[in-house]
Design an enzyme around this catalytic site. Sequence first.
Site, short mmCIF file in Angstrom:
data_model
loop_
_atom_site.label_atom_id
_atom_site.label_comp_id
_atom_site.label_asym_id
_atom_site.label_seq_id
_atom_site.Cartn_x
_atom_site.Cartn_y
_atom_site.Cartn_z
N PRO A 1 71.45 -19.93 7.73
CA PRO A 1 70.01 -19.74 7.60
C PRO A 1 69.50 -18.51 8.35
O PRO A 1 68.57 -17.84 7.89
CB PRO A 1 69.43 -21.04 8.19
CG PRO A 1 70.51 -22.04 8.02
CD PRO A 1 71.78 -21.27 8.24
N TYR A 2 70.10 -18.20 9.51
CA TYR A 2 69.70 -17.02 10.27
C TYR A 2 70.03 -15.74 9.51
O TYR A 2 69.22 -14.82 9.43
CB TYR A 2 70.38 -17.02 11.63
CG TYR A 2 69.96 -15.89 12.54
CD1 TYR A 2 68.77 -15.96 13.26
CD2 TYR A 2 70.76 -14.76 12.69
CE1 TYR A 2 68.38 -14.93 14.09
CE2 TYR A 2 70.37 -13.71 13.52
CZ TYR A 2 69.18 -13.81 14.22
OH TYR A 2 68.79 -12.78 15.04
N VAL A 3 71.23 -15.71 8.91
CA VAL A 3 71.62 -14.55 8.11
C VAL A 3 70.65 -14.38 6.93
O VAL A 3 70.18 -13.27 6.64
CB VAL A 3 73.07 -14.70 7.62
CG1 VAL A 3 73.45 -13.56 6.67
CG2 VAL A 3 74.04 -14.73 8.80
#
Length: 251
Positions: free
Chosen positions: A154-156
Site C-alpha cells: 500500500p505504501y508503494v
Amino acid sequence: MLSGKTIMITGASSGIGAAAARVLAAEGAAVVLMARRAERLRTIAAEITAAGGRAAVAAGDVTSAADVERAVATAVDTFGSLDAAFNNAGWGTLGTPLHLMDDTDFDRTMDVNVRGVWNCLRHQIRVMLAQPSGGSIVNTGSTAGSFATGAGAPYVAAKHAVTGLTKAAAAEYGAGNIRVNVLMVGSTRTELLEQAIREVPQLEEHSLARAIQKRLADPDEIAQAVAWLCSDRSSFVTGAVVPVDGGCSAV
C-alpha cells in the site's frame, strides 16, 4: 532565500517536517506547522521564535479536509498569504506480504499519504490562485513512488499516487503561476524509520543496499531541497520528480 514568504508544513512535529520548519524559518519564511501532536508543534514553534523566526501552529490531521482548511486559513490570517507548502505528512508499514496485510493498514496508508496530499492541494491551490504571485507546492514522495522498495505494497501504491497527483496538479495550474513538485526521498533517519530499524535491525542494511551513498540521509538534507523548491530560485521547475535519495534511483 525565502524572505517574505509564508509556508505551510504538514507532518511538522518530527523528522523531515520538523527539520524543514527550522530550515525554512532560518531562510526567512514564516512557517505554519501542522501535525496531530500539538505540544510538539508548540515546542518547535517556540524554538523558531526564540531564534528570531516566525511560526504559527495549526494542529490537525491531514486526512480531515476541515483541519487542512483551518491550517491554510491560519497562514492567511496570521501572515497574510500562503506562498508555498510542503505536504510532508506520511505513514507506512514494514514489508508485510500483501495477502497478510490487514484492511486497516491499507486504509490508513492510503488515507494519510494520498487523501492527505489531496486535501492539502485542494485548499492550498484555492488560496494560491487568488494571489498574483501564485505559489510553490512540494509533496513528499519516495523512491517507493518509482519502484518496489520492500516497503508495504500500500505504501508503494500510495507514493506512486502522490507522484501522479503532483504531475496532474502541475499541469492543471501552471497557467495560474503555481508550481508543484515531488521529492523522491530515499531512506532518511526519521523517528519512524529508526523505530522500524529497532524492530527489524536488518532493515538498515536493506535500506542502503541500492544507494550510491551508503548511509541514511539526515532530515536536514531533505529540508535543504525543500527550501530550494519553495524559493524563486527553482522558478523553472514544475511537475518534476526530484531525487534526494543518495543515488538510489540512479542504479
